[in-house]
Scaffold this motif. Structure first.
Motif, PDB file in Angstrom:
ATOM      1  N   VAL A 158       0.952  -1.379   0.107  1.00 31.71           N
ATOM      2  CA  VAL A 158      -0.177   0.284   0.222  1.00 31.71           C
ATOM      3  C   VAL A 158       0.490   1.530  -0.038  1.00 31.71           C
ATOM      4  O   VAL A 158       0.308   2.458  -1.080  1.00 31.71           O
ATOM      5  N   VAL A 159       2.099   1.844   0.587  1.00 34.91           N
ATOM      6  CA  VAL A 159       2.986   2.068   0.733  1.00 34.91           C
ATOM      7  C   VAL A 159       3.715   2.508  -0.323  1.00 34.91           C
ATOM      8  O   VAL A 159       3.277   3.398  -0.748  1.00 34.91           O
ATOM      9  N   GLY A 166       2.350   6.482  -4.310  1.00 34.46           N
ATOM     10  CA  GLY A 166       3.621   7.339  -4.940  1.00 34.46           C
ATOM     11  C   GLY A 166       4.689   8.108  -3.519  1.00 34.46           C
ATOM     12  O   GLY A 166       5.042   9.085  -4.342  1.00 34.46           O
ATOM     13  N   LEU A 167       4.358   8.398  -2.236  1.00 29.57           N
ATOM     14  CA  LEU A 167       4.594   9.029  -1.613  1.00 29.57           C
ATOM     15  C   LEU A 167       6.047   8.512  -1.682  1.00 29.57           C
ATOM     16  O   LEU A 167       6.301   7.471  -1.616  1.00 29.57           O
ATOM     17  N   GLU A 168       7.389   8.929  -1.700  1.00 26.50           N
ATOM     18  CA  GLU A 168       8.488   9.067  -0.780  1.00 26.50           C
ATOM     19  C   GLU A 168       8.483   7.863   0.385  1.00 26.50           C
ATOM     20  O   GLU A 168       7.386   8.479   1.549  1.00 26.50           O
ATOM     21  N   MET A 189      12.239  -2.718  11.227  1.00 21.65           N
ATOM     22  CA  MET A 189      12.007  -2.674  11.860  1.00 21.65           C
ATOM     23  C   MET A 189      10.298  -1.720  11.588  1.00 21.65           C
ATOM     24  O   MET A 189       9.302  -1.515  12.519  1.00 21.65           O
ATOM     25  N   PHE A 190      10.753  -0.397  10.873  1.00 20.87           N
ATOM     26  CA  PHE A 190      10.111   0.837  10.439  1.00 20.87           C
ATOM     27  C   PHE A 190       9.337   0.975   9.058  1.00 20.87           C
ATOM     28  O   PHE A 190      10.590  -0.053   7.907  1.00 20.87           O
ATOM     29  N   THR A 191       8.409   1.566   8.678  1.00 20.09           N
ATOM     30  CA  THR A 191       8.745   2.323   7.576  1.00 20.09           C
ATOM     31  C   THR A 191       8.216   2.945   6.869  1.00 20.09           C
ATOM     32  O   THR A 191       7.858   3.611   8.305  1.00 20.09           O
ATOM     33  N   GLU A 192       8.935   4.775   6.653  1.00 20.86           N
ATOM     34  CA  GLU A 192       9.064   5.674   6.553  1.00 20.86           C
ATOM     35  C   GLU A 192       8.230   6.178   5.221  1.00 20.86           C
ATOM     36  O   GLU A 192       8.495   5.926   4.715  1.00 20.86           O
ATOM     37  N   ILE A 193       7.290   7.465   5.616  1.00 20.65           N
ATOM     38  CA  ILE A 193       6.903   7.922   4.436  1.00 20.65           C
ATOM     39  C   ILE A 193       7.190   9.306   4.509  1.00 20.65           C
ATOM     40  O   ILE A 193       6.716   9.412   5.878  1.00 20.65           O
ATOM     41  N   GLU A 194       6.768  10.381   3.405  1.00 19.03           N
ATOM     42  CA  GLU A 194       7.104  11.413   3.206  1.00 19.03           C
ATOM     43  C   GLU A 194       6.287  12.007   2.578  1.00 19.03           C
ATOM     44  O   GLU A 194       5.759  11.676   1.409  1.00 19.03           O
ATOM     45  N   GLY A 195       4.598  13.285   3.029  1.00 21.36           N
ATOM     46  CA  GLY A 195       4.396  14.014   2.250  1.00 21.36           C
ATOM     47  C   GLY A 195       4.131  15.166   2.524  1.00 21.36           C
ATOM     48  O   GLY A 195       4.888  15.361   3.520  1.00 21.36           O
ATOM     49  N   PRO A 196       3.160  16.028   1.656  1.00 20.89           N
ATOM     50  CA  PRO A 196       2.937  17.037   2.307  1.00 20.89           C
ATOM     51  C   PRO A 196       2.224  18.308   3.448  1.00 20.89           C
ATOM     52  O   PRO A 196       2.590  18.801   3.785  1.00 20.89           O
ATOM     53  N   ASP A 197       1.149  17.079   3.257  1.00 17.42           N
ATOM     54  CA  ASP A 197       0.478  17.496   5.137  1.00 17.42           C
ATOM     55  C   ASP A 197       0.150  15.896   5.655  1.00 17.42           C
ATOM     56  O   ASP A 197       0.156  14.671   5.061  1.00 17.42           O
ATOM     57  N   TRP A 198      -1.170  16.257   6.570  1.00 17.08           N
ATOM     58  CA  TRP A 198      -1.528  15.025   7.493  1.00 17.08           C
ATOM     59  C   TRP A 198      -2.074  14.261   6.740  1.00 17.08           C
ATOM     60  O   TRP A 198      -2.350  13.157   6.559  1.00 17.08           O
ATOM     61  N   ASP A 199      -3.508  14.819   5.952  1.00 14.87           N
ATOM     62  CA  ASP A 199      -3.781  14.198   5.472  1.00 14.87           C
ATOM     63  C   ASP A 199      -3.645  13.086   4.479  1.00 14.87           C
ATOM     64  O   ASP A 199      -4.488  12.228   4.316  1.00 14.87           O
ATOM     65  N   THR A 200      -2.962  13.456   4.005  1.00 13.52           N
ATOM     66  CA  THR A 200      -2.843  12.704   2.697  1.00 13.52           C
ATOM     67  C   THR A 200      -1.222  11.698   3.387  1.00 13.52           C
ATOM     68  O   THR A 200      -1.488  10.451   3.296  1.00 13.52           O
ATOM     69  N   VAL A 201      -0.770  11.883   4.735  1.00 12.07           N
ATOM     70  CA  VAL A 201       0.295  10.770   4.753  1.00 12.07           C
ATOM     71  C   VAL A 201      -0.575   9.672   5.699  1.00 12.07           C
ATOM     72  O   VAL A 201      -0.625   8.378   5.632  1.00 12.07           O
ATOM     73  N   ASP A 210      -3.319   9.707   5.190  1.00 13.01           N
ATOM     74  CA  ASP A 210      -4.476   7.968   4.690  1.00 13.01           C
ATOM     75  C   ASP A 210      -4.103   7.486   4.296  1.00 13.01           C
ATOM     76  O   ASP A 210      -4.253   6.001   4.680  1.00 13.01           O
ATOM     77  N   VAL A 211      -2.528   6.883   3.924  1.00 22.56           N
ATOM     78  CA  VAL A 211      -1.488   6.097   3.660  1.00 22.56           C
ATOM     79  C   VAL A 211      -1.669   4.926   4.940  1.00 22.56           C
ATOM     80  O   VAL A 211      -1.549   3.446   4.292  1.00 22.56           O
ATOM     81  N   VAL A 212      -1.303   5.478   6.130  1.00 21.57           N
ATOM     82  CA  VAL A 212      -1.231   4.968   6.753  1.00 21.57           C
ATOM     83  C   VAL A 212      -2.511   4.333   7.708  1.00 21.57           C
ATOM     84  O   VAL A 212      -2.151   3.538   7.543  1.00 21.57           O
ATOM     85  N   LYS A 213      -3.728   4.863   7.629  1.00 24.92           N
ATOM     86  CA  LYS A 213      -4.983   4.146   7.428  1.00 24.92           C
ATOM     87  C   LYS A 213      -4.987   3.448   6.761  1.00 24.92           C
ATOM     88  O   LYS A 213      -4.981   2.198   6.910  1.00 24.92           O
ATOM     89  N   ARG A 214      -4.667   2.818   5.195  1.00 22.69           N
ATOM     90  CA  ARG A 214      -5.671   2.483   4.058  1.00 22.69           C
ATOM     91  C   ARG A 214      -3.812   1.093   4.099  1.00 22.69           C
ATOM     92  O   ARG A 214      -4.493  -0.141   4.410  1.00 22.69           O
TER      93      ARG A 214
END
Length: 103
Positions: free
Chosen positions: A29-30, A34-36, A42-54, A56-60
């Motif tokens: 899903v991550v 399309g996010l970096e 142990m972890f997955t890191e993601i970078e996005g422009p704002d709370w909603d975008t990031v 949403d990916v964590v939720k999915r």
């Protein structure tokens, strides 16, 4: 915004306790978001422009783990720096330079 998170199911019924299939579903899903992103042991890191975008990916990603157990554990850490981007790599580069400077 950077988020590091870890998702793991429990109550999987597996004798060996392995959760790699569930983690693979979350990481898929991550990666498809399309996010970096970067995944370590142990972890997955993601970078996005704002709370909603990031988030949403964590939720999915969390929802992708639901079929693998009767319970889900989510650990999340966020670095919120409005107006910044490219920090998923820049933070590590700054750290490595600092380590090198220490000799």
């Amino acid at each position: 915004m950077l988020v590091a998170f870890s998702i793991a199911p429990s109550g999987t019924g597996r004798e060996d306790g392995s959760v790699h299939d569930a983690v693979a579903a979350a990481v898929k899903v991550v990666r498809e978001s399309g996010l970096e992103n970067r995944t370590s042991s142990m972890f997955t890191e993601i970078e996005g422009p704002d709370w909603d975008t990031v988030m949403d990916v964590v939720k999915r990603a969390t929802e992708a783990v639901e079929p693998f157990g009767s319970r889900i554990s989510l650990v999340l850490k966020a670095d919120i720096r409005p107006g910044r981007s490219g920090e998923i790599d820049s933070k590590v580069e700054r750290l490595e330079r600092a380590v090198d400077e220490l000799g």
